[in-house]
Each structure stands twice: as structure tokens, then as C-alpha cells.
Scaffold this motif. Structure first.
Motif, PDB file in Angstrom:
ATOM      1  N   LEU A   1       3.613 -29.470  16.945  1.00 23.51           N
ATOM      2  CA  LEU A   1       2.984 -28.520  17.854  1.00 23.51           C
ATOM      3  C   LEU A   1       3.943 -28.127  18.974  1.00 23.51           C
ATOM      4  N   HIS A   2       4.634 -29.108  19.537  1.00 20.09           N
ATOM      5  CA  HIS A   2       5.588 -28.870  20.618  1.00 20.09           C
ATOM      6  C   HIS A   2       6.716 -27.937  20.157  1.00 20.09           C
ATOM      7  N   LEU A   3       7.252 -28.199  18.984  1.00 17.06           N
ATOM      8  CA  LEU A   3       8.335 -27.360  18.471  1.00 17.06           C
ATOM      9  C   LEU A   3       7.863 -25.948  18.134  1.00 17.06           C
ATOM     10  N   ALA A   4       6.669 -25.816  17.579  1.00 15.40           N
ATOM     11  CA  ALA A   4       6.155 -24.494  17.213  1.00 15.40           C
ATOM     12  C   ALA A   4       5.922 -23.636  18.448  1.00 15.40           C
ATOM     13  N   VAL A   5       5.269 -24.209  19.458  1.00 12.41           N
ATOM     14  CA  VAL A   5       5.015 -23.429  20.670  1.00 12.41           C
ATOM     15  C   VAL A   5       6.316 -23.170  21.418  1.00 12.41           C
ATOM     16  N   GLY A   6       7.212 -24.152  21.429  1.00  9.95           N
ATOM     17  CA  GLY A   6       8.519 -23.947  22.056  1.00  9.95           C
ATOM     18  C   GLY A   6       9.310 -22.846  21.374  1.00  9.95           C
ATOM     19  N   ALA A   7       9.225 -22.784  20.058  1.00  7.83           N
ATOM     20  CA  ALA A   7       9.909 -21.717  19.317  1.00  7.83           C
ATOM     21  C   ALA A   7       9.308 -20.353  19.651  1.00  7.83           C
ATOM     22  N   ALA A   8       7.980 -20.300  19.795  1.00  9.60           N
ATOM     23  CA  ALA A   8       7.340 -19.031  20.178  1.00  9.60           C
ATOM     24  C   ALA A   8       7.791 -18.598  21.568  1.00  9.60           C
ATOM     25  N   LEU A   9       7.870 -19.544  22.494  1.00 10.30           N
ATOM     26  CA  LEU A   9       8.344 -19.219  23.845  1.00 10.30           C
ATOM     27  C   LEU A   9       9.799 -18.756  23.827  1.00 10.30           C
ATOM     28  N   ALA A  10      10.633 -19.463  23.095  1.00 12.76           N
ATOM     29  CA  ALA A  10      12.051 -19.092  23.023  1.00 12.76           C
ATOM     30  C   ALA A  10      12.218 -17.726  22.378  1.00 12.76           C
ATOM     31  N   THR A  11      11.440 -17.443  21.359  1.00  9.67           N
ATOM     32  CA  THR A  11      11.506 -16.138  20.707  1.00  9.67           C
ATOM     33  C   THR A  11      11.135 -15.037  21.693  1.00  9.67           C
ATOM     34  N   TYR A  12      10.093 -15.271  22.457  1.00  5.53           N
ATOM     35  CA  TYR A  12       9.663 -14.271  23.432  1.00  5.53           C
ATOM     36  C   TYR A  12      10.723 -14.063  24.521  1.00  5.53           C
ATOM     37  N   VAL A  13      11.300 -15.154  24.999  1.00 12.14           N
ATOM     38  CA  VAL A  13      12.296 -15.062  26.068  1.00 12.14           C
ATOM     39  C   VAL A  13      13.528 -14.307  25.597  1.00 12.14           C
ATOM     40  N   TYR A  14      13.948 -14.550  24.372  1.00 12.24           N
ATOM     41  CA  TYR A  14      15.190 -13.951  23.885  1.00 12.24           C
ATOM     42  C   TYR A  14      15.015 -12.651  23.105  1.00 12.24           C
ATOM     43  N   LEU A  15      13.789 -12.126  23.055  1.00 14.37           N
ATOM     44  CA  LEU A  15      13.569 -10.821  22.422  1.00 14.37           C
ATOM     45  C   LEU A  15      14.182  -9.726  23.300  1.00 14.37           C
ATOM     46  N   PRO A  16      14.654  -8.672  22.691  1.00 18.10           N
ATOM     47  CA  PRO A  16      15.095  -7.531  23.503  1.00 18.10           C
ATOM     48  C   PRO A  16      13.907  -6.982  24.293  1.00 18.10           C
ATOM     49  N   SER A  17      14.159  -6.441  25.460  1.00 18.57           N
ATOM     50  CA  SER A  17      13.071  -5.977  26.322  1.00 18.57           C
ATOM     51  C   SER A  17      12.245  -4.878  25.669  1.00 18.57           C
ATOM     52  N   SER A  18      12.833  -4.126  24.754  1.00 19.23           N
ATOM     53  CA  SER A  18      12.066  -3.072  24.085  1.00 19.23           C
ATOM     54  C   SER A  18      10.996  -3.654  23.160  1.00 19.23           C
ATOM     55  N   LEU A  19      11.237  -4.840  22.619  1.00 22.73           N
ATOM     56  CA  LEU A  19      10.253  -5.484  21.738  1.00 22.73           C
ATOM     57  C   LEU A  19       9.322  -6.411  22.500  1.00 22.73           C
ATOM     58  N   ALA A  20       9.659  -6.767  23.707  1.00 22.92           N
ATOM     59  CA  ALA A  20       8.869  -7.735  24.469  1.00 22.92           C
ATOM     60  C   ALA A  20       7.822  -7.073  25.350  1.00 22.92           C
ATOM     61  N   ALA A  21       7.394  -5.892  24.992  1.00 25.51           N
ATOM     62  CA  ALA A  21       6.449  -5.150  25.823  1.00 25.51           C
ATOM     63  C   ALA A  21       4.999  -5.504  25.545  1.00 25.51           C
ATOM     64  N   ALA A  22       4.731  -6.433  24.667  1.00 28.23           N
ATOM     65  CA  ALA A  22       3.355  -6.790  24.323  1.00 28.23           C
ATOM     66  C   ALA A  22       2.747  -7.619  25.456  1.00 28.23           C
ATOM     67  N   ASP A  23       1.855  -6.996  26.209  1.00 32.83           N
ATOM     68  CA  ASP A  23       1.236  -7.675  27.349  1.00 32.83           C
ATOM     69  C   ASP A  23       0.350  -8.835  26.918  1.00 32.83           C
ATOM     70  N   VAL A  24      -0.304  -8.684  25.773  1.00 35.34           N
ATOM     71  CA  VAL A  24      -1.178  -9.750  25.288  1.00 35.34           C
ATOM     72  C   VAL A  24      -0.354 -11.006  24.984  1.00 35.34           C
ATOM     73  N   LEU A  25       0.788 -10.815  24.332  1.00 32.28           N
ATOM     74  CA  LEU A  25       1.656 -11.946  24.014  1.00 32.28           C
ATOM     75  C   LEU A  25       2.175 -12.609  25.288  1.00 32.28           C
TER      76      LEU A  25
END
Length: 100
Positions: free
Chosen positions: A27-51
Motif C-alpha cells: 500500500l505504501h509503495l502504491a500510494v507513493g508511486a501515485a504521488l511521485a507520478t503526480y509530482v513528476y508529471l509535466p504541468s500540462s498533464l497535471a491539471a486534474a484538480d480532482v487528482l
């Protein structure tokens, strides 16, 4: 040689500390991977407010709690055992005094 297992009532299943730790780690690794993915996404793809809100409200606290559990699992298990024992003592029926 393995230790004898404790008897459990039908319908209940005991989980070993090793199994709990494995699930918390996944669980820790899965959520950490989701956070890392969000942090390192280009700003054009990171516009999802819900996420963004979901990760801020659920993801970060979940990573913190699971990280603490992985770090202090033994102490958390002892604390839970003490709280359970205390709850059983408080939940035991009081002896009934007879008027004889």
C-alpha cells in the motif's frame, strides 16, 4: 520448527505480523508511486484538480501513516494489544451481588 498456531473461533482469521507488514508495504509503495507520478508529471498533464485534491487529502496522509507503521510496527502492535486487553477488561460483565 514452527510455533503452534493459536486456536481461533470459526469465521475469524488471524494475520501474522509478516503478512500485515507485506500488505502495508505494498500500500505504501502504491500510494507513493501515485504521488511521485503526480509530482513528476509535466504541468500540462497535471491539471486534474480532482487528482490533486485526492492525493493531497488521502494520498499524503496515507503514505505518512503507512510509513510510520512500517517504521514502528512492533510498538504499534504492542499498543494495540494493550488497548484490546484493556477493552476486554472494561467490557467484562460485573459480578452480580446477591442479597443473601
Amino acid at each position: 520448527m514452527t510455533a503452534p498456531s493459536r486456536p481461533t473461533s470459526p469465521g475469524t482469521r488471524r494475520s501474522s505480523p509478516r503478512l500485515v507488514r507485506a500488505w502495508v508495504r505494498v500500500l505504501h509503495l502504491a500510494v507513493g508511486a501515485a504521488l511521485a507520478t503526480y509530482v513528476y508529471l509535466p504541468s500540462s498533464l497535471a491539471a486534474a484538480d480532482v487528482l490533486r485534491v485526492l492525493l493531497a487529502v488521502v494520498g499524503v496522509p496515507l503514505v505518512v501513516v503507512t510509513g510510520l507503521l512500517l517504521w514502528k510496527q512492533a510498538q504499534a502492535r504492542r499498543l494495540l494489544a494493550r488497548l484490546r486487553a484493556r477493552g476486554r477488561v472494561l467490557a467484562a460483565p460485573a459480578p452480580v451481588a446477591t442479597g443473601r
